[in-house]
Design an enzyme around this catalytic site. Structure first.
Site, mmCIF file in Angstrom:
data_model
loop_
_atom_site.group_PDB
_atom_site.id
_atom_site.type_symbol
_atom_site.label_atom_id
_atom_site.label_comp_id
_atom_site.label_asym_id
_atom_site.label_seq_id
_atom_site.Cartn_x
_atom_site.Cartn_y
_atom_site.Cartn_z
ATOM 1 N N LYS A 173 0.728 -1.212 0.080
ATOM 2 C CA LYS A 173 -0.113 0.059 0.035
ATOM 3 C C LYS A 173 0.927 1.289 0.127
ATOM 4 O O LYS A 173 1.426 1.675 0.845
ATOM 5 C CB LYS A 173 -0.803 -0.005 1.149
ATOM 6 C CG LYS A 173 -1.934 1.191 1.151
ATOM 7 C CD LYS A 173 -2.151 1.914 2.057
ATOM 8 C CE LYS A 173 -1.691 3.202 2.396
ATOM 9 N NZ LYS A 173 -1.599 4.179 1.548
ATOM 10 N N GLU A 249 9.831 2.543 10.446
ATOM 11 C CA GLU A 249 10.820 3.195 10.476
ATOM 12 C C GLU A 249 10.160 4.685 10.470
ATOM 13 O O GLU A 249 9.210 4.881 9.669
ATOM 14 C CB GLU A 249 11.738 2.955 9.240
ATOM 15 C CG GLU A 249 12.497 1.985 9.013
ATOM 16 C CD GLU A 249 13.815 2.061 10.393
ATOM 17 O OE1 GLU A 249 13.746 3.065 10.770
ATOM 18 O OE2 GLU A 249 14.213 0.862 10.628
ATOM 19 N N CYS A 283 13.803 11.840 5.660
ATOM 20 C CA CYS A 283 13.716 11.660 7.087
ATOM 21 C C CYS A 283 15.026 11.606 7.778
ATOM 22 O O CYS A 283 15.262 11.659 8.921
ATOM 23 C CB CYS A 283 13.297 10.040 7.448
ATOM 24 S SG CYS A 283 14.108 8.820 6.451
ATOM 25 N N GLU A 380 9.454 17.260 14.181
ATOM 26 C CA GLU A 380 9.797 17.207 12.723
ATOM 27 C C GLU A 380 8.821 18.001 11.887
ATOM 28 O O GLU A 380 7.737 18.068 11.947
ATOM 29 C CB GLU A 380 9.723 15.717 12.223
ATOM 30 C CG GLU A 380 9.890 15.227 10.984
ATOM 31 C CD GLU A 380 9.836 13.963 10.447
ATOM 32 O OE1 GLU A 380 8.695 13.327 10.568
ATOM 33 O OE2 GLU A 380 10.792 13.119 10.011
HETATM 34 P P1 NAP Z 1 2.311 8.926 7.224
HETATM 35 O O1 NAP Z 1 1.328 9.888 7.046
HETATM 36 O O2 NAP Z 1 2.697 8.326 8.549
HETATM 37 O O3 NAP Z 1 2.028 7.964 6.072
HETATM 38 C C1 NAP Z 1 2.672 6.595 5.954
HETATM 39 C C2 NAP Z 1 1.974 5.711 5.281
HETATM 40 O O4 NAP Z 1 0.860 5.480 6.310
HETATM 41 C C3 NAP Z 1 1.122 6.246 4.098
HETATM 42 O O5 NAP Z 1 1.018 5.193 3.047
HETATM 43 C C4 NAP Z 1 -0.148 6.442 4.733
HETATM 44 O O6 NAP Z 1 -1.267 6.327 3.835
HETATM 45 C C5 NAP Z 1 -0.288 4.998 5.733
HETATM 46 N N1 NAP Z 1 -1.289 5.415 6.834
HETATM 47 C C6 NAP Z 1 -1.776 6.541 7.397
HETATM 48 N N2 NAP Z 1 -2.846 6.224 8.338
HETATM 49 C C7 NAP Z 1 -2.936 4.852 8.354
HETATM 50 C C8 NAP Z 1 -3.578 3.985 8.972
HETATM 51 N N3 NAP Z 1 -4.432 4.451 9.978
HETATM 52 N N4 NAP Z 1 -3.275 2.583 8.762
HETATM 53 C C9 NAP Z 1 -2.268 2.245 8.310
HETATM 54 N N5 NAP Z 1 -1.746 2.976 7.332
HETATM 55 C C10 NAP Z 1 -1.713 4.271 7.266
HETATM 56 O O7 NAP Z 1 4.030 9.610 6.470
HETATM 57 P P2 NAP Z 1 3.959 10.419 5.312
HETATM 58 O O8 NAP Z 1 3.568 11.772 5.186
HETATM 59 O O9 NAP Z 1 3.596 9.621 4.162
HETATM 60 O O10 NAP Z 1 5.730 10.584 5.228
HETATM 61 C C11 NAP Z 1 6.291 11.276 5.762
HETATM 62 C C12 NAP Z 1 6.883 10.629 7.056
HETATM 63 O O11 NAP Z 1 7.681 9.425 6.883
HETATM 64 C C13 NAP Z 1 7.826 11.540 7.992
HETATM 65 O O12 NAP Z 1 7.825 11.368 9.284
HETATM 66 C C14 NAP Z 1 9.563 10.956 7.581
HETATM 67 O O13 NAP Z 1 10.269 11.029 8.555
HETATM 68 C C15 NAP Z 1 8.904 9.276 7.503
HETATM 69 N N6 NAP Z 1 9.968 8.611 6.812
HETATM 70 C C16 NAP Z 1 10.813 7.972 7.535
HETATM 71 C C17 NAP Z 1 11.746 7.124 7.111
HETATM 72 C C18 NAP Z 1 12.464 6.177 7.663
HETATM 73 O O14 NAP Z 1 13.137 5.466 7.031
HETATM 74 N N7 NAP Z 1 12.876 6.450 8.713
HETATM 75 C C19 NAP Z 1 11.903 7.331 5.506
HETATM 76 C C20 NAP Z 1 11.024 8.235 4.733
HETATM 77 C C21 NAP Z 1 10.181 8.859 5.349
HETATM 78 P P3 NAP Z 1 -1.998 7.654 3.042
HETATM 79 O O15 NAP Z 1 -0.969 8.694 3.277
HETATM 80 O O16 NAP Z 1 -1.941 7.137 1.640
HETATM 81 O O17 NAP Z 1 -3.316 7.857 3.353
#
Ligand code: NAP
Length: 478
Positions: A173, A249, A283, A380
């Site tokens: 997903k 992560e 990140c 963040e």
């Molecule tokens: P996010 O909002 O947490 O979303 C990540 C994924 O989770 C998306 O596919 C999202 O789907 C899904 N999701 C959201 N709510 C969910 C739920 N209730 N159940 C299951 N899945 C759910 O993060 P983002 O805005 O996409 O990415 C930015 C974040 O990722 C930042 O905090 C960044 O630091 C972190 N990141 C970390 C790393 C690492 O390796 N440490 C690498 C890259 C990014 P939808 O958005 O499609 O609804």
């Protein structure tokens, strides 16, 4: 040019859904692709297909799995040019960075194809007579992969490739903001002769499709990358619904320390890259610059000048240094933090202003006079916003660097070997860099953080096996 169409992939069939446009953050109104939105029923069918396919996939000879992974990697590498343009148009990163990401994704599949030739178990001496003791590995089973928008191809690749290599089947997903890269990945995986059901794609919202994966009893593990808040929810759901294995992560608030003895040019280069490249949407971005008093003023002036000189523009224009931020919501969040930083008493020394006619293009923004207890330094932001915190010495720098709930990456710029060694020993982070930006990692080395940045085994390299397979301890008497 026709707009690419992407459907969901379920059990080897392309499955339609409510059609949605996918917009270019650099050119509002420009549709990059159209995708079919999955709902809960589609997600359920994908999980069932993955469950049915898993035993057969795990029993396939390693040579077959290797060949398929290798074909996927080669197919990605043969399409670096067009996939990079698509990626740049849907996420907003520079074309050169997008090319790097596509290449990384292709190499990752080829890497895991060859990892399968590494030893997959261990033999131990038994303490008993006539007993043979060994540790084997079996696949985890069906893996749900949930990915963020900032690396639309590389992150799916570094989860899907080891999952498939070690005999698991996958339901991916991707973030709904970036459906095209995952859609193309699905085409490539299906076209490489992957048996039906082994890899499934469901593009839909986290709340609906993601939630279905978290609560399904037919999924054995979830590999998630995203925000720390979402990660905590993933953990709770995995435990509540079948005690699934999970790997998280998450976010970061990564420090870059600059000591008085640093080469100023190296320090500015590391800070510029770590803080602002990819519009700060990494990140591993450096969002806290912890700078010793003796070099502080020279560093702030040089970095502000360099930040002001960055050209923000269309990612496809080779003259651009930064693209747009990914979405209007992300832009609003970034600008909110600029306001918060000002209200908290930090001083804007570069950027800081945004006009409505600039759309999603945001100038890199640097704050001086920040303190580590400000929200600016604790939360963040995930945009091109960074802040400088002044410290007196290495001890204070290490304390301030570690004073955060996060712990993904941490860097130091110094010409002192002793300081570098001390920092590698004491920095509370999963990735430590010396005289290099805090961002920028290699696919054959473990990746992951500590504290609020991570839960579970490391990703990438040989360490990925720890999540995607289960050790089985076998005793044989004879
Ligand atoms: P996010 O909002 O947490 O979303 C990540 C994924 O989770 C998306 O596919 C999202 O789907 C899904 N999701 C959201 N709510 C969910 C739920 N209730 N159940 C299951 N899945 C759910 O993060 P983002 O805005 O996409 O990415 C930015 C974040 O990722 C930042 O905090 C960044 O630091 C972190 N990141 C970390 C790393 C690492 O390796 N440490 C690498 C890259 C990014 P939808 O958005 O499609 O609804």
């Amino acid at each position: 040019m026709p707009v690419p169409q992407h459907l969901n992939l379920v059990g080897g069939e392309w499955v339609d859904g409510e059609r949605r446009p996918n917009h270019n953050p650099a050119r509002p109104g420009e549709v990059v692709s159209e995708y079919a939105r999955a709902d809960r029923d589609t997600a359920r069918a994908a999980v069932a297909a993955a469950r049915a396919a898993q035993p057969g996939w795990a029993r396939r000879p390693v040579g077959d799995r290797m060949a398929i992974l290798d074909r996927i990697g080669s197919a990605i590498l043969s399409r670096v040019d067009d996939l990079a343009v698509l990626l740049a148009r849907e996420e907003g990163k520079l074309l050169a960075e997008a090319r790097g990401e596509v290449t990384r994704a292709g190499q990752t599949f080829r890497y895991y194809a060859h990892q399968l030739l590494q030893p997959q178990g261990e033999v131990y001496a038994s303490t008993r007579e006539n007993v043979h003791a060994e540790v084997r590995r079996r696949p985890l089973g069906v893996v749900g992969v949930i990915t963020p928008w900032n690396y639309p191809l590389a992150i799916p690749a570094w989860k899907v490739a080891p999952a498939l290599a070690y005999g698991n089947t996958v339901v991916l997903k991707p973030a709904e903001l970036v459906p095209a890269s995952a859609g193309e990945l699905a085409r490539i995986v299906a076209g490489a002769g992957t048996p039906p059901g082994v890899f499934n794609l469901v593009t839909g919202s986290g709340r609906e499709v993601g939630e279905e994966l978290l609560t399904s009893r037919d999924i054995d593990g979830i590999s998630f990358t995203g925000g720390t808040g979402t990660g905590a929810h993933v953990a709770r759901q995995c435990i509540a619904h079948g005690n699934k294995r999970f790997q998280l992560e998450m976010g970061g608030k990564n420090p870059l320390v600059v000591l008085d003895d640093a080469d100023l040019e190296v320090a500015v280069r590391c800070a510029l890259d770590g803080s602002f490249f990819s519009s700060g949407q990494r990140c591993t971005a450096s969002s806290r610059l912890i700078v010793q008093a003796g070099i502080h003023d020279r560093f702030v002036e040089a970095l502000a000048t360099a930040a002001d000189a960055l050209r923000v523009g269309d990612p496809l224009d080779p003259g651009s240094d930064l693209g747009p931020v990914v979405s209007p919501d992300q832009l609003a969040q970034n600008l909110d933090y600029v306001r918060i930083g000002r209200d908290e008493g930090a001083t804007v020394v570069a950027g800081g202003a945004h006009r409505a006619d600039e759309g999603q293009f945001m100038r890199p923004t640097l704050f001086a006079d920040a303190r580590n207890d400000m929200r600016l330094a604790r939360e963040e932001i995930f945009g091109p916003v960074s802040c400088v915190i002044r410290v007196d010495d290495l001890d204070e720098a290490i304390d301030v660097a570690g004073d955060t709930p996060y712990g993904l990456s941490a860097g130091i710029v110094t010409t002192s070997l002793a300081a570098a060694e001390r920092f590698k020993r004491d920095a509370r982070a999963g990735i430590v860099t010396v005289n290099l930006p805090t961002a920028g990692t290699e696919l054959h080395l473990p990746f992951g953080g500590t504290g609020a940045s991570n839960h579970g085994p490391r990703e990438q390299g040989g360490y990925a096996r720890d999540f995607y397979s289960v050790p089985v301890t076998c005793y044989t008497g004879w």
